[in-house]
Design a protein around this motif. Structure first.
Motif, PDB file in Angstrom:
ATOM      1  N   VAL A   1       0.636  -1.335  -0.274  1.00 54.87           N
ATOM      2  CA  VAL A   1      -0.033   0.209  -0.151  1.00 54.87           C
ATOM      3  C   VAL A   1       0.415   1.158   0.139  1.00 54.87           C
ATOM      4  N   THR A   2       2.006   1.775   0.829  1.00 55.92           N
ATOM      5  CA  THR A   2       2.575   2.785   0.989  1.00 55.92           C
ATOM      6  C   THR A   2       3.917   3.080  -0.553  1.00 55.92           C
ATOM      7  N   VAL A   3       4.197   1.648  -1.072  1.00 51.79           N
ATOM      8  CA  VAL A   3       4.822   2.174  -2.039  1.00 51.79           C
ATOM      9  C   VAL A   3       3.988   1.908  -2.814  1.00 51.79           C
ATOM     10  N   ALA A   4       2.454   1.618  -3.570  1.00 52.77           N
ATOM     11  CA  ALA A   4       2.379   1.440  -4.885  1.00 52.77           C
ATOM     12  C   ALA A   4       1.325   1.862  -4.901  1.00 52.77           C
ATOM     13  N   LEU A   5       0.026   2.599  -3.874  1.00 47.89           N
ATOM     14  CA  LEU A   5      -0.550   3.411  -3.835  1.00 47.89           C
ATOM     15  C   LEU A   5       0.345   4.986  -4.682  1.00 47.89           C
ATOM     16  N   PRO A   6       0.664   5.569  -4.450  1.00 48.62           N
ATOM     17  CA  PRO A   6       0.680   6.988  -5.089  1.00 48.62           C
ATOM     18  C   PRO A   6       1.193   5.959  -6.324  1.00 48.62           C
ATOM     19  N   LEU A   7       2.054   5.297  -7.062  1.00 49.32           N
ATOM     20  CA  LEU A   7       2.554   4.831  -8.175  1.00 49.32           C
ATOM     21  C   LEU A   7       1.235   4.324  -8.765  1.00 49.32           C
ATOM     22  N   SER A   8       0.130   3.622  -8.317  1.00 41.50           N
ATOM     23  CA  SER A   8      -1.042   3.482  -8.438  1.00 41.50           C
ATOM     24  C   SER A   8      -2.003   4.068  -9.392  1.00 41.50           C
ATOM     25  N   MET A   9      -2.399   5.608  -8.809  1.00 46.96           N
ATOM     26  CA  MET A   9      -3.291   6.758  -8.135  1.00 46.96           C
ATOM     27  C   MET A   9      -2.734   6.780  -9.636  1.00 46.96           C
ATOM     28  N   THR A  10      -1.589   7.745 -10.373  1.00 47.63           N
ATOM     29  CA  THR A  10      -0.919   8.146 -11.463  1.00 47.63           C
ATOM     30  C   THR A  10      -1.351   7.395 -12.339  1.00 47.63           C
ATOM     31  N   ARG A  11      -1.453   6.021 -12.034  1.00 51.07           N
ATOM     32  CA  ARG A  11      -2.071   5.667 -13.692  1.00 51.07           C
ATOM     33  C   ARG A  11      -3.622   5.076 -14.110  1.00 51.07           C
ATOM     34  N   SER A  12      -4.158   5.698 -12.168  1.00 48.00           N
ATOM     35  CA  SER A  12      -5.208   5.783 -12.424  1.00 48.00           C
ATOM     36  C   SER A  12      -6.092   7.354 -12.956  1.00 48.00           C
ATOM     37  N   GLY A  13      -4.923   7.936 -12.968  1.00 50.56           N
ATOM     38  CA  GLY A  13      -5.521   9.195 -13.424  1.00 50.56           C
ATOM     39  C   GLY A  13      -5.829  10.389 -12.488  1.00 50.56           C
ATOM     40  N   LEU A  14      -5.146  10.708 -10.545  1.00 51.54           N
ATOM     41  CA  LEU A  14      -5.404  10.739 -10.252  1.00 51.54           C
ATOM     42  C   LEU A  14      -3.651  11.905  -9.708  1.00 51.54           C
ATOM     43  N   ASP A  15      -3.478  12.462  -8.796  1.00 56.31           N
ATOM     44  CA  ASP A  15      -2.299  13.139  -7.889  1.00 56.31           C
ATOM     45  C   ASP A  15      -1.537  11.683  -7.655  1.00 56.31           C
ATOM     46  N   ALA A  16      -0.001  11.625  -7.657  1.00 60.79           N
ATOM     47  CA  ALA A  16       0.293  10.568  -6.657  1.00 60.79           C
ATOM     48  C   ALA A  16       0.626  11.443  -5.177  1.00 60.79           C
ATOM     49  N   ALA A  17       0.589  13.129  -5.398  1.00 63.16           N
ATOM     50  CA  ALA A  17       0.080  13.231  -3.817  1.00 63.16           C
ATOM     51  C   ALA A  17      -2.248  13.372  -3.035  1.00 63.16           C
ATOM     52  N   ASP A  18      -2.578  12.780  -3.969  1.00 63.10           N
ATOM     53  CA  ASP A  18      -4.056  12.462  -3.447  1.00 63.10           C
ATOM     54  C   ASP A  18      -3.311  10.708  -2.381  1.00 63.10           C
ATOM     55  N   ALA A  19      -2.781  10.391  -2.945  1.00 58.21           N
ATOM     56  CA  ALA A  19      -2.474   9.415  -1.915  1.00 58.21           C
ATOM     57  C   ALA A  19      -2.541   9.707  -0.320  1.00 58.21           C
ATOM     58  N   GLY A  20      -1.965  10.569  -0.017  1.00 60.19           N
ATOM     59  CA  GLY A  20      -1.999  11.524   1.278  1.00 60.19           C
ATOM     60  C   GLY A  20      -3.197  11.643   1.856  1.00 60.19           C
ATOM     61  N   ILE A  21      -4.231  11.236   1.116  1.00 59.72           N
ATOM     62  CA  ILE A  21      -5.396  11.810   1.572  1.00 59.72           C
ATOM     63  C   ILE A  21      -6.164  10.479   2.080  1.00 59.72           C
ATOM     64  N   LEU A  22      -6.143   9.260   1.397  1.00 56.20           N
ATOM     65  CA  LEU A  22      -5.637   7.978   1.645  1.00 56.20           C
ATOM     66  C   LEU A  22      -5.199   7.652   3.034  1.00 56.20           C
ATOM     67  N   PHE A  23      -3.968   7.686   3.237  1.00 56.62           N
ATOM     68  CA  PHE A  23      -3.593   7.827   4.489  1.00 56.62           C
ATOM     69  C   PHE A  23      -4.106   8.191   5.252  1.00 56.62           C
ATOM     70  N   THR A  24      -4.741   9.990   5.154  1.00 53.19           N
ATOM     71  CA  THR A  24      -5.274  10.154   6.598  1.00 53.19           C
ATOM     72  C   THR A  24      -6.574   9.323   6.756  1.00 53.19           C
ATOM     73  N   VAL A  25      -7.693   8.867   5.492  1.00 54.03           N
ATOM     74  CA  VAL A  25      -8.803   8.745   5.822  1.00 54.03           C
ATOM     75  C   VAL A  25      -8.682   6.760   6.565  1.00 54.03           C
ATOM     76  N   SER A  26      -7.483   6.425   6.118  1.00 53.71           N
ATOM     77  CA  SER A  26      -7.016   5.368   6.977  1.00 53.71           C
ATOM     78  C   SER A  26      -7.011   5.417   8.368  1.00 53.71           C
ATOM     79  N   ALA A  27      -6.220   6.152   8.774  1.00 54.41           N
ATOM     80  CA  ALA A  27      -5.751   6.977   9.835  1.00 54.41           C
ATOM     81  C   ALA A  27      -6.681   7.766  11.084  1.00 54.41           C
ATOM     82  N   VAL A  28      -8.047   8.124  10.207  1.00 54.28           N
ATOM     83  CA  VAL A  28      -9.050   8.462  10.923  1.00 54.28           C
ATOM     84  C   VAL A  28     -10.204   7.281  10.922  1.00 54.28           C
ATOM     85  N   THR A  29      -9.949   6.397   9.956  1.00 52.83           N
ATOM     86  CA  THR A  29     -11.182   5.627  10.649  1.00 52.83           C
ATOM     87  C   THR A  29     -10.047   4.068  11.855  1.00 52.83           C
ATOM     88  N   THR A  30      -8.976   4.129  11.910  1.00 52.89           N
ATOM     89  CA  THR A  30      -8.408   3.183  13.028  1.00 52.89           C
ATOM     90  C   THR A  30      -8.460   4.123  14.460  1.00 52.89           C
TER      91      THR A  30
END
Length: 405
Positions: free
Chosen positions: A217-246
């Motif tokens: 997740v930590t390594v591939a998610l930013p790269l995966s998001m660029t492949r899906s047309g999103l910004d790699a930095a948007d992975a930070g939003i998902l990391f935040t969502v994960s933290a809030v959920t925890t």
């Protein structure tokens, strides 16, 4: 919870507020030097290789010089290495400093975990590790937002900010936690060897798969998001969502039926929930579906983290907790070697759907192994666990590295 547990949780929360650099190591290498994602994955894999001796060193230092000194030493080393990565001018320099970061990166983890295990009894350890996890997640809520904002400017600043957070954490630990003394017997060569404990080795095997998932997740998610047309930095939003959920999900652990589950059953349930979340990643298109999938897999992580570290702590005699926790922590080093290479290769040659489908399948394998491998070796759920003064005597063959451990 004892004061030392709360203070350590606060200190590591401060550290975690800036702990967002390593997930972007591959992305930094790709963006700054124009190399392929596979090359960026190799740099991260080199970091992972270096964390293996770092974790073993951290466990030995925790039992030899004490928990607090080991934490401060590891955090200071991380700060130096991350500042060097931020200033690096070539791919080879990034590689060298990534290895240096790996060599000091895990020193403070076994000491932090052993300090928690020392402070509470067996009945409260899962809750104490849950609190520790929540503190790290609370720090991550801010970390993800900082990463999403600063990462759009220059990824190098992520490493500089992380270095500052390491230094702040070291200062807090040094000032507010008491100086602990090594326990008698903790430095004897071969005493209470974790490599001879078959239950620990079973947890290590399953823990490596668990760590593979999260390193992926930590390594591939930013790269995966660029492949899906999103910004790699948007992975930070998902990391935040994960933290809030925890953090928000901590009350789930106190629900009667969940709390009463045996350790293998709880770990298996967590693996199934993880699989559901990553299946969502495989087919999600757009940020909102990715957020929903992140909430799901984060609940799976919540079910696993506290239970597994409490189980390892319960297996260890008091004078060897640092070494037991460091051996279990090798799972993250092994995963740090394999996951960046496997994940980036899958992403480059098979695509986003194949990457996350295979990750979900790995989670289901992890769930099944709890009944096949772990359950027969762990103490019965009705027991209080091994005596605090007992030295385990199981006789699994010791690997060749036992002396170094």
């Amino acid at each position: 919870m004892p004061r030392s547990v709360w203070m350590l949780a606060v200190a590591r929360g401060v550290n975690q507020l800036g702990a967002f650099s390593v997930p972007f190591l591959a992305a930094l290498t790709v963006a700054r030097f124009g190399v392929s994602p596979a090359t960026g994955g190799l740099v991260t894999a080199a970091f992972g290789v270096a964390t293996v001796p770092s974790r073993l060193l951290g466990g030995r230092l925790a039992d030899r010089i004490g928990r607090r000194r080991s934490i401060v030493l590891g955090l200071a080393g991380c700060a130096v290495a991350q500042l060097a990565i931020a200033a690096a001018g070539t791919v080879w320099q990034v590689l060298a400093f990534a290895v240096l970061l790996g060599l000091v990166y895990e020193i403070y983890e076994p000491a932090s975990q052993a300090m928690i295990a020392d402070a509470v009894g067996p009945a409260d350890r899962a809750r104490a590790f849950g609190l520790f996890s929540a503190a790290l997640a609370a720090g991550s809520t801010g970390a993800g937002l900082i990463a999403a904002a600063v990462g759009r400017w220059d990824l190098r600043w992520l490493f500089a900010i992380d270095a500052v957070s390491c230094l702040l954490c070291a200062v807090v630990v040094r000032r507010v936690l008491p100086l602990d003394r090594p326990r008698p017997g903790g430095t004897r060569r071969g005493a209470a060897s974790p490599w001879r404990d078959r239950a620990l080795l079973a947890l290590l095997g399953c823990g490596t798969l668990y760590a593979m998932v999260f390193t992926q997740v930590t390594v591939a998610l930013p790269l995966s998001m660029t492949r899906s047309g999103l910004d790699a930095a948007d992975a930070g939003i998902l990391f935040t969502v994960s933290a809030v959920t925890t953090v928000a999900g901590q009350p789930l652990l106190r629900i009667g039926r969940l709390a009463a589950l045996s350790t293998p059953v709880a770990l298996a349930l967590g693996g199934v929930v993880l699989a559901a979340g990553f299946t969502g990643y495989a087919f999600a298109r757009g940020l909102v579906p990715l957020v929903l999938a992140t909430v799901v897999w984060s609940i799976g992580e919540l079910l696993i983290f506290g239970r597994v570290y409490a189980a390892v702590s319960d297996l260890a005699p008091p004078d060897a907790r640092g070494r037991y926790l460091s051996v279990y922590g090798l799972s993250w080093g092994f995963a740090g070697i394999a996951a960046p290479v496997v994940g980036t290769q899958l992403l480059q040659h098979a695509g986003v759907t194949a990457l996350w489908t295979s990750t979900a399948a790995l989670c289901l394998v992890l769930a099944a192994l709890q009944f096949v491998l772990v359950s027969p070796l762990l103490p019965d759920a009705s027991d209080d666990g091994p005596s605090a003064d007992a030295v385990r005597t199981e006789t699994a063959p010791a690997p060749a590295v036992e002396g170094a451990a």
